[in-house]
Design an enzyme around this catalytic site. Structure first.
Site, PDB file in Angstrom:
ATOM      1  N   GLN A   1     -91.176  49.303  49.905  1.00  0.00           N
ATOM      2  CA  GLN A   1     -90.629  50.619  50.417  1.00  0.00           C
ATOM      3  C   GLN A   1     -89.297  50.903  49.754  1.00  0.00           C
ATOM      4  OE1 GLN A   1     -89.127  52.054  54.815  1.00  0.00           O
ATOM      5  NE2 GLN A   1     -90.989  51.361  54.844  1.00  0.00           N
TER       6      GLN A   1
ATOM      7  N   HIS B   1     -85.828  44.020  54.582  1.00  0.00           N
ATOM      8  CA  HIS B   1     -85.085  45.352  54.438  1.00  0.00           C
ATOM      9  C   HIS B   1     -84.367  45.786  53.137  1.00  0.00           C
ATOM     10  CE1 HIS B   1     -83.747  48.736  57.255  1.00  0.00           C
ATOM     11  NE2 HIS B   1     -83.946  49.300  56.226  1.00  0.00           N
TER      12      HIS B   1
ATOM     13  N   ASP C   1     -92.615  53.738  61.455  1.00  0.00           N
ATOM     14  CA  ASP C   1     -92.136  52.632  60.810  1.00  0.00           C
ATOM     15  C   ASP C   1     -90.861  52.804  61.305  1.00  0.00           C
ATOM     16  OD1 ASP C   1     -91.525  51.566  57.666  1.00  0.00           O
ATOM     17  OD2 ASP C   1     -89.603  52.596  58.423  1.00  0.00           O
TER      18      ASP C   1
ATOM     19  N   SER D   1     -87.463  58.509  52.972  1.00  0.00           N
ATOM     20  CA  SER D   1     -86.805  59.760  52.605  1.00  0.00           C
ATOM     21  C   SER D   1     -87.351  60.692  51.730  1.00  0.00           C
ATOM     22  CB  SER D   1     -85.313  59.292  52.092  1.00  0.00           C
ATOM     23  OG  SER D   1     -84.476  58.812  53.159  1.00  0.00           O
ATOM     24  N   PRO D   2     -88.855  60.922  52.072  1.00  0.00           N
ATOM     25  CA  PRO D   2     -89.336  61.852  51.020  1.00  0.00           C
ATOM     26  C   PRO D   2     -88.752  63.171  50.842  1.00  0.00           C
ATOM     27  CG  PRO D   2     -90.549  61.612  53.084  1.00  0.00           C
ATOM     28  CD  PRO D   2     -89.467  60.615  53.249  1.00  0.00           C
TER      29      PRO D   2
ATOM     30  N   ARG E   1     -90.637  70.237  63.628  1.00  0.00           N
ATOM     31  CA  ARG E   1     -90.562  69.620  62.111  1.00  0.00           C
ATOM     32  C   ARG E   1     -91.575  68.386  61.980  1.00  0.00           C
ATOM     33  NH1 ARG E   1     -85.311  71.893  62.691  1.00  0.00           N
ATOM     34  NH2 ARG E   1     -84.082  69.902  63.412  1.00  0.00           N
ATOM     35  N   ILE E   2     -91.608  67.610  63.247  1.00  0.00           N
ATOM     36  CA  ILE E   2     -92.836  66.462  63.162  1.00  0.00           C
ATOM     37  C   ILE E   2     -94.012  67.021  62.967  1.00  0.00           C
ATOM     38  CG2 ILE E   2     -93.695  64.728  64.813  1.00  0.00           C
ATOM     39  CD1 ILE E   2     -90.679  64.443  65.972  1.00  0.00           C
TER      40      ILE E   2
ATOM     41  N   TYR F   1     -82.346  49.918  62.932  1.00  0.00           N
ATOM     42  CA  TYR F   1     -82.353  51.274  63.488  1.00  0.00           C
ATOM     43  C   TYR F   1     -81.899  51.277  65.048  1.00  0.00           C
ATOM     44  CZ  TYR F   1     -84.993  52.278  59.336  1.00  0.00           C
ATOM     45  OH  TYR F   1     -85.727  52.557  58.018  1.00  0.00           O
TER      46      TYR F   1
HETATM   47  P1  A2P Z   1     -84.355  66.489  61.955  1.00  0.00           P
HETATM   48  O1  A2P Z   1     -84.494  65.088  62.365  1.00  0.00           O
HETATM   49  O2  A2P Z   1     -83.316  67.512  62.638  1.00  0.00           O
HETATM   50  O3  A2P Z   1     -85.577  67.512  61.562  1.00  0.00           O
HETATM   51  P2  A2P Z   1     -85.952  62.231  55.243  1.00  0.00           P
HETATM   52  O4  A2P Z   1     -87.609  61.993  55.861  1.00  0.00           O
HETATM   53  O5  A2P Z   1     -86.101  62.558  53.818  1.00  0.00           O
HETATM   54  O6  A2P Z   1     -85.188  60.905  55.493  1.00  0.00           O
HETATM   55  O7  A2P Z   1     -85.162  63.551  55.806  1.00  0.00           O
HETATM   56  C1  A2P Z   1     -84.939  63.528  57.131  1.00  0.00           C
HETATM   57  C2  A2P Z   1     -83.789  64.543  57.544  1.00  0.00           C
HETATM   58  O8  A2P Z   1     -84.706  65.817  56.899  1.00  0.00           O
HETATM   59  C3  A2P Z   1     -83.338  64.592  58.723  1.00  0.00           C
HETATM   60  O9  A2P Z   1     -82.010  65.314  58.656  1.00  0.00           O
HETATM   61  C4  A2P Z   1     -84.133  65.618  59.372  1.00  0.00           C
HETATM   62  O10 A2P Z   1     -83.639  66.347  60.370  1.00  0.00           O
HETATM   63  C5  A2P Z   1     -84.712  66.669  58.286  1.00  0.00           C
HETATM   64  N1  A2P Z   1     -85.958  67.299  58.372  1.00  0.00           N
HETATM   65  C6  A2P Z   1     -87.156  66.466  58.572  1.00  0.00           C
HETATM   66  N2  A2P Z   1     -88.143  67.511  58.214  1.00  0.00           N
HETATM   67  C7  A2P Z   1     -87.653  68.471  58.188  1.00  0.00           C
HETATM   68  C8  A2P Z   1     -88.441  69.676  57.986  1.00  0.00           C
HETATM   69  N3  A2P Z   1     -89.720  69.844  58.047  1.00  0.00           N
HETATM   70  N4  A2P Z   1     -87.543  70.903  57.631  1.00  0.00           N
HETATM   71  C9  A2P Z   1     -86.186  70.676  57.524  1.00  0.00           C
HETATM   72  N5  A2P Z   1     -85.642  69.514  57.750  1.00  0.00           N
HETATM   73  C10 A2P Z   1     -86.349  68.509  58.058  1.00  0.00           C
END
Ligand code: A2P
Length: 283
Positions: free
Chosen positions: A170, A111, A48, A197-198, A245-246, A53
């Site tokens: 969305q 958007h 997405d 932003s989940p 984290r991905i 962006y």
């Molecule tokens: P980063 O990109 O450094 O991982 P959302 O998906 O609600 O918009 O949240 C995105 C934010 O949460 C980003 O700042 C991201 O930082 C952070 N984030 C994403 N996944 C994780 C995770 N598994 N643990 C901690 N922070 C996370």
């Protein structure tokens, strides 16, 4: 149990992968390209992005470099607010396709419903750009069209003239702000809810109760929030620019939150940020 390869069926019969990789705030260039490549490696097939962006070119580069077949991927982008009429929307669609180096988009969204440059003339703008989007569907440039950040009154207006009913809305959606009214209205009209932003842009992740509950499943707060979104029937779009984290955020298909705990999480309103109001945002 659902798997990461599962799909939802949209109101036009087309399938959409139930989780997507969000790319908001990932700067164009190596970081965006690498993040998308990590996501594809982790098993996301749904990416997405949005014109605003400014990372569509890097998303496109990653897709090419991945060598994954176009039809195995699901790509969404969005019409930015400065496109306020039919002609501009037509040009914006072409520009996104060029940047993404694609010949069709799976999903294209308005958007925001009420851009600042034409505040309070949003009805005409949305009907104008919607016609351009419907034509792009007829031309084969876009498979499905939808909206983002729409509240009930914005949707109601669009539904009055739309020949193609939007497939998705969305919105900012996570335990902190559950947007009950627009969720109910969207569902009633057959729109799938995509949750951007989940994780509340990270704002819910320090919450003590969420972390404690996550630990009972041997999962992180992030995984619990994403799984909650899936079990609500939403399509979460977690964003991360960090490889670990991905991978963490898509590792949510080997457990199930109990009905009791789903209700507990439903009670976590206000643990982080709330949704922006589309009628007063500064863009
Ligand atoms: P980063 O990109 O450094 O991982 P959302 O998906 O609600 O918009 O949240 C995105 C934010 O949460 C980003 O700042 C991201 O930082 C952070 N984030 C994403 N996944 C994780 C995770 N598994 N643990 C901690 N922070 C996370």
């Amino acid at each position: 149990m659902i798997s990461k390869n599962a799909t939802y069926t949209l109101n036009n019969g087309k399938k959409i992968p139930i989780i997507g990789f969000g790319t908001w705030q990932i700067p164009d260039g190596q970081l965006a390209k690498d993040s998308v490549l990590h996501a594809l490696e982790a098993g996301y097939v749904h990416i997405d992005t949005a014109a605003v962006y400014r990372n569509e070119a890097s998303v496109g580069d990653a897709i090419i470099e991945s060598k994954i077949k176009r039809e195995s991927l699901y790509i969404t982008t969005k019409l930015w607010n400065d496109n306020i009429d039919y002609r501009m929307a037509k040009a914006a669609i072409k520009e996104s396709l060029t940047k993404l180096q694609l010949d069709y988009l799976d999903l294209y969204l308005i958007h925001w419903p009420n851009p600042k440059p034409i505040r309070d003339a949003w009805q005409n703008r949305n009907s104008d750009v919607w016609i351009a989007m419907e034509e792009a569907v007829e031309e084969g440039l876009i498979k499905s069209i939808g909206v983002s950040n729409f509240r009930e009154h914005h949707l109601k207006a669009l539904l009055e003239y739309a020949k193609i009913v939007p497939a998705v809305n969305q919105i900012y959606l996570n335990p902190s702000d559950q947007q009950e009214a627009v969720v109910k209205f969207s569902k009633k009209h057959g729109l799938l809810l995509e949750a951007y932003s989940p994780l509340g842009t990270g704002s819910i992740l320090d919450d003590v109760q969420l972390n404690k509950l996550a630990a009972t499943y041997n999962k992180t707060a992030s995984q619990l929030a994403i799984r909650w979104s899936l079990q609500k029937g939403y399509l979460p779009l977690p964003k991360s620019a960090n490889r670990h984290r991905i991978f963490e955020n898509i590792n949510v298909f080997d457990f199930e939150i109990s009905d009791t705990d789903m209700k507990v999480i439903d009670g976590y309103r206000g643990i982080g940020k709330l949704a922006p109001d589309a009628d007063i945002v500064e863009y």
